[in-house]
Design an enzyme around this catalytic site. Structure first.
Site, short mmCIF file in Angstrom:
data_model
loop_
_atom_site.label_atom_id
_atom_site.label_comp_id
_atom_site.label_asym_id
_atom_site.label_seq_id
_atom_site.Cartn_x
_atom_site.Cartn_y
_atom_site.Cartn_z
N GLY A 190 0.86 -1.13 -0.09
CA GLY A 190 0.06 -0.10 -0.08
C GLY A 190 0.62 1.18 -0.04
N GLN A 234 -1.25 1.01 7.17
CA GLN A 234 -2.07 0.47 6.42
C GLN A 234 -3.34 -0.14 7.43
OE1 GLN A 234 -3.68 -0.04 3.65
NE2 GLN A 234 -2.42 1.18 2.25
N ASN A 267 -0.04 3.04 -17.52
CA ASN A 267 -0.57 3.72 -16.60
C ASN A 267 -2.29 3.52 -16.75
OD1 ASN A 267 -2.31 6.44 -15.62
ND2 ASN A 267 -0.56 6.31 -14.55
N ALA A 268 -2.96 2.88 -15.64
CA ALA A 268 -4.44 2.60 -15.69
C ALA A 268 -5.18 3.90 -16.48
CB ALA A 268 -5.00 2.33 -14.37
N THR A 302 -5.67 0.48 -7.75
CA THR A 302 -4.27 1.14 -7.59
C THR A 302 -4.14 1.73 -6.09
OG1 THR A 302 -5.46 3.32 -8.36
CG2 THR A 302 -4.19 1.95 -9.96
N TYR A 317 -13.09 -0.30 -5.85
CA TYR A 317 -12.64 -1.43 -4.74
C TYR A 317 -11.79 -0.86 -3.80
CZ TYR A 317 -12.59 -6.32 -3.64
OH TYR A 317 -12.86 -7.34 -2.87
N CYS A 333 -11.18 -17.64 4.66
CA CYS A 333 -12.43 -17.90 4.22
C CYS A 333 -13.51 -17.20 5.03
CB CYS A 333 -13.01 -19.37 4.27
SG CYS A 333 -13.32 -19.82 5.94
N GLY A 343 -6.85 1.39 3.73
CA GLY A 343 -6.54 1.65 2.35
C GLY A 343 -7.26 2.74 1.70
#
Length: 591
Positions: free
Chosen positions: A63, A141, A254-255, A276, A334, A423, A524
């Protein structure tokens, strides 16, 4: 200057102890006074295993700047304190630095951790970086600073479950076969995306500016191919989707540039998202027009220009996602706060016109106390995890989705560092289906998490598992986070920003007997945007471990039920009623 990543703070030269460890110690011999202390020592070193952490020489786990310890001197001091820590003592760690030891009692946590927390008026990146440059604080983080990170394997099921929900909710299907998912970011958290897509039968195109991240995902089987040619990636993706075959490719670019090129080509994927490291515009996200080396040089020489260009690129990035959504793609964020960044820093009106993944797909699970329950084999022996795989399937014979996940994980998810598994288990109570299973769970109905933890403890006691298992989770959980742009986005009652809940979660899990408890700011989504808590329980086969497991794995998922019940979610209220979760004002007939 070693460890200088634009903050001006030098973490020092890597510890000789770390060089000798090169990962977590394994086996059944311990160097601490007990397994609870040993677990903490091994977890810290597992975070800094080169197979697990992104930049362990600088203490960075993932991160951007998420660290496991503030400096190498602090790391050495933590290890020394853990080796000498008694069974009735508690070590205090303030932003990666050990600051005190106190006599407490046997059931108390062995380690208490607080990372990155600032008083509200000063709770922003500017004040944080000033303090970080003085060596007074570090960014933890989520699982980096709580010593709970297990590499990309730790996030893959959450990403898998989210994408399975996308298939169900948006395409009325049990898979993503024939669907193309476009995303950005293949770092420590985003690196799970290609594998999660292909495990759901879909096709993934993932943009990543740092080629080493793509290479790492290919080496570990998370991504199949890489290319510098976006047009070729699109052609291969379309062909795979046409055949209904899973496929993943990392595009070295680059995105934002990738999404804009897709718009130019009039290529619209079925799904677009992003992971990202946009939560940190200075040290996590890369501006367009630079190689990684060029951007790193710009950050060091001119951080103000870097920050401005980074935010400019983010604005283009979000605009492209919105345009793809307008053209028919399913879009969601996300959890990296890219929408919040451009809304706050650039005044982008439409930034939140696509949802976050929690309100869109995950909140129903949170209402039931479900979340990413994970465990590590302190022995280092993969067979110990394989035995737990069998145990969880034995305990929950009717949960087909859980069985499918365990089978897929065993087949396709490589271990990184200490063998681990994850899980999603929750609060739902029930009896252990195995008759005469022993003293660990014979007093009545137990939550899913408690039943499984007690079974693991039993297996350790009986020698079927060679050394203790430590159970932890992601901070992203049902009742442990206040994060208005992610976990608590768009709460039904408007309580998105109320941070009492993670504090109560941490306090309650201390009272219940967790072995490590931590509270962090930022996670995040960045400083000032979230507060979250985590815990660990060491299952060493003892009666004490069984008592702790019963308590913690009731209180922890129970916090998720009561938090969402308080917000008025019917699913949480139904779970509380079904499992007799006491909610005082509901019992009185009040809100």
């Amino acid at each position: 200057m070693h460890g200088d990543s634009g903050t001006g703070f030098d973490v020092g030269e890597p510890s000789e102890q770390w060089r000798e460890y090169r990962g977590a110690p394994t086996g059944t011999d311990i160097e601490c006074e007990g397994w609870r202390q040993e677990a903490a020592l091994r977890l810290l070193n597992n975070n800094l295993d080169p197979e697990v952490g992104e930049d362990p020489e600088n203490l960075v786990v993932y991160g951007g700047t998420g660290r496991a310890a503030r400096s190498w001197d602090a790391y050495d001091a933590i290890l020394a304190a853990l080796r000498d820590l008694g069974d009735e003592e508690t070590l205090l760690v303030q932003s990666g630095k050990p600051v005190g030891r106190f006599r407490t009692h046997e059931r108390a946590p062995r380690v208490l951790i607080a990372n990155s927390n600032l008083v509200g008026h000063w709770d922003d990146w500017e004040h944080f970086h000033e303090l970080e440059a003085e060596g007074l604080i570090m960014y933890g983080q989520m699982t980096a600073g709580s010593w709970a990170y297990i590499g990309t394997q730790g996030i893959v099921q959450g990403t898998y479950e989210t994408l399975a929900a996308v298939a169900r909710d948006d395409f009325d299907s049990d898979s993503l076969a024939g669907r193309i998912v476009v995303t950005g970011g293949l770092g420590g958290m985003g690196g799970a995306q290609p594998l999660a897509v292909t495990m759901n039968g879909g096709v993934c195109i993932a943009a990543e500016v740092d080629e080493t991240h793509i290479d790492r995902r290919i080496e570990t089987g998370y991504c199949q191919e890489k290319t510098d040619d976006l047009d070729a990636a699109i052609e291969h993706a379309e062909a795979a989707a046409e055949r209904g075959e899973p496929y993943s490719v990392g595009v070295h670019a680059n995105a934002a540039d990738v999404l804009e090129r897709m718009l130019e080509r009039e290529f619209v994927p079925d799904v677009v998202t992003d992971q990202t490291a946009a939560h940190d515009a200075l040290e996590g996200y890369y501006p367009s027009g630079y190689t990684v080396a060029e951007a790193d040089e710009l950050r060091a020489e001119d951080p103000e220009t870097y920050l401005a260009e980074s935010l400019d690129t983010m604005e283009r990035h979000v605009a492209a996602i919105l345009e793809l959504q307008d053209r028919g793609a399913v879009a969601f964020e996300y959890g990296n706060n890219i929408r919040g960044q451009v809304s706050e820093e650039r005044g982008m009106d439409r930034a939140f016109d696509f949802p976050g993944f929690v309100p869109a797909y995950v909140r129903p699970l949170f209402c039931e106390g479900k979340g990413p329950f994970r465990w590590l084999a302190l022995s280092g022996d993969p067979e110990d995890i394989h035995r737990t795989d069998a145990a969880v399937k034995e305990l929950f014979p009717g949960k087909d989705a859980l069985h499918r996940w365990i089978d897929l994980a065993r087949e396709r998810v490589q271990f990184q560092g200490l063998p681990s598994r994850v899980c999603w288990l929750g609060y739902e109570t029930g009896a252990d289906p195995r008759a005469g299973h022993g003293a660990d769970g014979d007093e009545g109905d137990l939550t899913e998490r408690a039943r499984f933890a007690l079974r693991i403890n039993e297996l350790v006691r009986e020698g079927e598992i060679s050394a203790p298992i430590v159970v932890t989770r992601d901070h992203l959980d049902a009742g442990s986070v206040a994060s208005p742009n992610r976990e608590t986005e768009a709460m039904r009652d408007g309580s998105d920003a109320i941070a009492d809940w993670p504090i109560l979660n941490a306090l309650l899990n201390c009272a219940a007997g967790a072995d490590i408890v931590s509270v962090h700011d930022g996670g995040g989504v960045g400083i000032g945007n979230a507060l979250h808590a985590n815990n660990h329980v060491v299952l060493d086969g003892t009666d004490l471990a069984a008592e702790k497991a019963r308590s913690v794995f009731t209180t922890d998922p129970g916090m998720g039920v009561v938090r969402h019940a308080d917000a008025g979610y019917e699913r949480a209220l139904e779970r509380a009623d079904a499992d007799d979760v006491p909610i005082p004002m509901r019992e009185r007939g009040d809100r």
